[in-house]
Design a protein around this motif. Structure first.
Motif, PDB file in Angstrom:
ATOM      1  N   GLY A 119      42.656  40.901  37.113  1.00 54.42           N
ATOM      2  CA  GLY A 119      44.060  40.549  36.830  1.00 54.42           C
ATOM      3  C   GLY A 119      44.440  40.916  35.404  1.00 54.42           C
ATOM      4  O   GLY A 119      44.192  42.033  34.933  1.00 54.42           O
ATOM      5  N   ILE A 141      41.173  45.867  42.425  1.00 57.23           N
ATOM      6  CA  ILE A 141      41.490  46.859  43.448  1.00 57.23           C
ATOM      7  C   ILE A 141      42.845  47.513  43.152  1.00 57.23           C
ATOM      8  O   ILE A 141      43.157  48.559  43.719  1.00 57.23           O
ATOM      9  N   LEU A 169      35.876  44.720  45.473  1.00 61.22           N
ATOM     10  CA  LEU A 169      34.827  43.762  45.087  1.00 61.22           C
ATOM     11  C   LEU A 169      33.898  44.377  44.045  1.00 61.22           C
ATOM     12  O   LEU A 169      34.345  44.741  42.967  1.00 61.22           O
TER      13      LEU A 169
HETATM   14  C1  LIG Z   1      44.101  35.518  41.969  1.00 57.46           C
HETATM   15  S1  LIG Z   1      44.156  37.034  41.064  1.00 57.46           S
HETATM   16  C2  LIG Z   1      43.152  36.589  39.650  1.00 57.46           C
HETATM   17  C3  LIG Z   1      43.479  37.353  38.409  1.00 57.46           C
HETATM   18  C4  LIG Z   1      42.773  36.844  37.147  1.00 57.46           C
HETATM   19  N1  LIG Z   1      41.344  36.938  37.270  1.00 57.46           N
HETATM   20  C5  LIG Z   1      43.185  35.418  36.866  1.00 57.46           C
HETATM   21  O1  LIG Z   1      42.386  34.494  37.129  1.00 57.46           O
HETATM   22  O2  LIG Z   1      44.307  35.196  36.402  1.00 57.46           O
HETATM   23  C6  LIG Z   1      43.083  38.043  42.056  1.00 57.46           C
HETATM   24  C7  LIG Z   1      42.916  39.475  41.570  1.00 57.46           C
HETATM   25  O3  LIG Z   1      41.985  40.110  42.480  1.00 57.46           O
HETATM   26  C8  LIG Z   1      42.420  41.409  42.775  1.00 57.46           C
HETATM   27  N2  LIG Z   1      41.825  41.776  44.081  1.00 57.46           N
HETATM   28  C9  LIG Z   1      42.288  41.488  45.325  1.00 57.46           C
HETATM   29  N3  LIG Z   1      41.447  41.960  46.261  1.00 57.46           N
HETATM   30  C10 LIG Z   1      40.421  42.564  45.587  1.00 57.46           C
HETATM   31  C11 LIG Z   1      39.244  43.245  46.006  1.00 57.46           C
HETATM   32  N4  LIG Z   1      38.940  43.411  47.305  1.00 57.46           N
HETATM   33  N5  LIG Z   1      38.419  43.751  45.053  1.00 57.46           N
HETATM   34  C12 LIG Z   1      38.709  43.612  43.738  1.00 57.46           C
HETATM   35  N6  LIG Z   1      39.817  42.972  43.291  1.00 57.46           N
HETATM   36  C13 LIG Z   1      40.658  42.453  44.194  1.00 57.46           C
HETATM   37  C14 LIG Z   1      43.932  41.326  42.747  1.00 57.46           C
HETATM   38  O4  LIG Z   1      44.516  42.588  42.525  1.00 57.46           O
HETATM   39  C15 LIG Z   1      44.170  40.325  41.606  1.00 57.46           C
HETATM   40  O5  LIG Z   1      44.331  40.986  40.368  1.00 57.46           O
END
Ligand SMILES: C[S@@+](CC[C@H](N)C(=O)[O-])C[C@H]1O[C@@H](n2cnc3c(N)ncnc32)[C@H](O)[C@@H]1O
Length: 278
Positions: A119, A141, A169
């Protein structure tokens, strides 16, 4: 219009959309004037310059756009982070995840960790600042979070500690990792969110699948298969039971859940290979 009149006008505009309309009007006027809030009270009779621009900020907020996207800033831990539409606004409860991860990093002398779903960079940057020897590989992602995280990483000068990777992931991570930290999307796809979240924040950051805990379960499997020592995740308030069952099913050595300040289940710390890390 004077500052006093503008605030009265803005408060009326925000009545339906904000819980504290006068406070938010003050914050937005202070932002518009690039002054501290106290300035407004000391200069009530001053004319507001470029009032139309202030009006357009108020109109955006009246349509439920989050304050943080309007001012492009969010507070997290001891930092002010840059944010924009397309990246999740970091939440106060995620500061607990940082605390639990920090405890493990300190106790187990962890030097290499990964974050899944970086994020804005909130979690990784907070941990990198706490532990100057810690190396972090942080994935996402989506492109906008990676761009925003890079900007924040550079702002806080932790680019030597955090490597960003576009990856589903941990698919692109080849290095050995001792700890995974993640606040993944965990909301069920049919859950009705408030309009300030549903209409503005990125779906990829919110929804974790039909039930909501699907990505959390994938992360658990990933940690187990890679024989990674520890996993710390944020979860939804109603996911403890299903995740406890799943942890038992796949043979997680030990899983402890934690609650947030409102006493909702909010996360877990899982340990996978006790012998190696104890
Ligand atoms: C709930 S947000 C958390 C962002 C940050 N870490 C925070 O706590 O404020 C989840 C993040 O995971 C990413 N995401 C979603 N699916 C994913 C995947 N399969 N692999 C990696 N990242 C992913 C989204 O784009 C988003 O930025």
């Amino acid at each position: 219009m004077t500052i006093k009149e503008s605030l009265f006008w803005a408060k009326e505009q925000l009545k339906e959309s904000c819980q504290r309309p006068l406070f938010e009007a003050e914050l937005l006027l202070a932002f518009h004037l690039q002054k501290e809030r106290i300035y407004l009270h000391l200069h009530e009779n001053e004319e507001v310059e470029a009032f139309e621009m202030f009006g357009s900020l108020i109109a955006r907020r009246a349509k439920h756009e989050p304050y943080e996207y309007i001012v492009k800033k969010a507070s997290f831990y001891d930092m002010t982070l840059f944010v924009e539409k397309g990246v999740l606004i970091p939440r106060p409860e995620t500061e607990l995840l940082v605390e639990y991860a920090a405890k493990i990093i300190q106790e187990k002398k962890i030097t290499r960790m990964a974050e899944i779903g970086v994020g804005s960079g909130a979690i990784s940057i907070a941990l990198a600042r706490k532990f100057p020897k810690l190396q972090i590989i942080a994935t996402d992602i989506c492109d906008i979070p990676l761009k925003v995280a890079l900007r924040n990483i550079e702002h806080f000068g932790v680019q030597k500690q955090i490597t960003l990777l576009k990856s589903n992931l941990m698919d692109e991570i080849k290095e050995e990792i001792e700890l995974i930290v993640s606040n993944p999307p965990y909301i069920a796809e049919d859950f009705v969110l408030e309009s300030n979240v549903a209409d503005y924040e990125p779906k990829e950051a919110l929804f974790g699948g039909k039930i909501g805990d699907e990505i959390l379960k994938q992360i658990m499997i990933e940690a187990k298969n890679r024989n990674i020592g520890y996993l710390v995740c944020e979860i939804g308030y109603d996911q403890k039971k299903s995740l406890q069952l799943f942890a038992d099913e796949i043979g997680v050595k030990c899983i402890d859940f934690y609650q947030d300040l409102a006493r909702f289940d909010r996360g877990f710390i899982a340990q996978f290979n006790k012998e190696k890390n104890e």
